[in-house]
Design a protein around this motif. Sequence first.
Motif, PDB file in Angstrom:
ATOM      1  N   ASP A  57      45.396 -82.189  70.163  1.00 27.98           N
ATOM      2  CA  ASP A  57      43.950 -82.417  70.180  1.00 27.98           C
ATOM      3  C   ASP A  57      43.329 -81.393  69.227  1.00 27.98           C
ATOM      4  N   LYS A  58      43.184 -81.777  67.944  1.00 30.80           N
ATOM      5  CA  LYS A  58      42.743 -80.825  66.924  1.00 30.80           C
ATOM      6  C   LYS A  58      41.317 -80.357  67.156  1.00 30.80           C
ATOM      7  N   ALA A  59      40.472 -81.230  67.652  1.00 30.62           N
ATOM      8  CA  ALA A  59      39.079 -80.837  67.896  1.00 30.62           C
ATOM      9  C   ALA A  59      39.014 -79.720  68.930  1.00 30.62           C
ATOM     10  N   THR A  60      39.758 -79.897  70.021  1.00 32.18           N
ATOM     11  CA  THR A  60      39.796 -78.868  71.061  1.00 32.18           C
ATOM     12  C   THR A  60      40.468 -77.609  70.555  1.00 32.18           C
ATOM     13  N   LEU A  61      41.560 -77.789  69.811  1.00 36.13           N
ATOM     14  CA  LEU A  61      42.309 -76.645  69.290  1.00 36.13           C
ATOM     15  C   LEU A  61      41.430 -75.771  68.403  1.00 36.13           C
ATOM     16  N   GLU A  62      40.691 -76.390  67.488  1.00 33.65           N
ATOM     17  CA  GLU A  62      39.905 -75.622  66.537  1.00 33.65           C
ATOM     18  C   GLU A  62      38.578 -75.132  67.115  1.00 33.65           C
ATOM     19  N   SER A  63      38.304 -75.514  68.349  1.00 29.86           N
ATOM     20  CA  SER A  63      37.120 -74.979  69.029  1.00 29.86           C
ATOM     21  C   SER A  63      37.434 -73.687  69.776  1.00 29.86           C
ATOM     22  N   VAL A  64      38.728 -73.355  69.903  1.00 27.34           N
ATOM     23  CA  VAL A  64      39.128 -72.112  70.564  1.00 27.34           C
ATOM     24  C   VAL A  64      38.646 -70.928  69.738  1.00 27.34           C
ATOM     25  N   ASP A  65      38.127 -69.918  70.393  1.00 27.10           N
ATOM     26  CA  ASP A  65      37.452 -68.820  69.679  1.00 27.10           C
ATOM     27  C   ASP A  65      38.325 -68.097  68.666  1.00 27.10           C
TER      28      ASP A  65
END
Length: 481
Positions: free
Chosen positions: A42-50
Amino acid sequence: MSVKRESVEQIVRALGGSENITAATHCVTRLRLALKDESKVDKATLESVDIVKGSFMANGQFQVVIGPGLVEKAYEYFLDLTGMEQTTKEKVKSAAEEKLNPLQRAVKTLGDIFIPLLPAIVTAGLLMGINNILSGKGIFYADQAFIDVYPAWKDFAGMINLIANTSFTFLPGLIGWSAVKRFGGSELLGIVLGLMLIHPDLLNAWGYGEAVAKGTVPYWNLFGLSIEKIGYQGQVLPVLVSAYVLSKIEQFLNKRVADGFKLLVVAPVALLVTGFLSFIVIGPLTFAIGNAITSAFVYVFDTLPVIGGLIYGGLYAVLVVTGMHHTFLAVDLQLIASTGTTFLWPILALSNISQGSAALAMMLISKDEKVKGMSVTSAVSAYLGITEPAMFGINIRFRYPFFSAMIGSAIGAVVITLSHVKASSVGVGGLPGFLSILPQQWGVFFIGMIIALVVPFVLTYFFGKMKKQQQSSQIETKKVS
């Protein structure tokens, strides 16, 4: 910024859970992972990690950009959360290679061989740039070089040139070491093989054309067979193929010779057989192939400079995404060996600058503070020749910055190829890249640099504003309906 365990937990979940991860290691800035199924990420979730600054797939490895200093702590949490054991980069590469097709494996192999050589090659390029400044006419004085006006600096420049030229003079030795290591043979034998191909007793490859014209090419007479006694200074293909053959012969002998006789048999036989094959078959054949490749590129860029610049300048960033750009380092080195210069590397520098400018424009477009911060740091990195953070963290993620950078790079490339701008060496592929350009061509190259700086920035800003207006219009339409 510190790394929290919760952040790494989010990364693991976004990757599809620990059951989707086959192996994991890290480099200076990134987690390098071998995954079972990339579609589960899930790239969207992954790249939302701080702590995550971007992610991308390259050479069969899924890489998560975290940053220097932070990635080590993140890796510790990662191992603890997944229950995995610490592993080596080689094991992760091996696991990732299982998913690669033959072409991808070939490209990756070239990358594995040439990437370790980059520090020596880039350093040589920078030092040669300093020598060019000191010895180039028309830089400080109209018709004289700096060392002509100040002779005391002449030997200083000469010493710099000697240090810089060493990497290129003994390039086959460097390639022999790296290639044999990659193919699973003895690294020491690889060095000996490379140096053997440039032995002082051989005719220097740079004087081969003149020797042919004069009819003074030396020969070995082997039982009636005439073999040209020439070296392969600066050549890439002869040592690459010879290194592969040497490694396979060494592996064959190691499996069949008793341990007590290996020292007396394996290395001498492997080197002797490879040496004869190199001078009789491999060298002449690959030398001809290398010259044919060089001639083909020279023909295209001499007769169709607009097409050549447009294609290579526009698509170089795509080559980086696929990993195929490493193959063109070999072409650059072959061009330098055959002609003394390369017209491809200046385009690479403009492409890197373009990616940095596109990323920098996102600082004005995005309202996300994380994106703003990344755009500045990744742009600086790209301007200094490292484009991964800009490309994978910003430009590809938002798409239009990536295409804007490709357009700016293509336009800049057309300008410099029309003027036949060339580099005397491979250096830092960014703003310092002018040091590797022939001094008399700096003016045109600077014009190309300005295009690469301005056009991607303006286009990214323009497309970003258009996209925001479209989104605002859609929102207003929904409200009205």
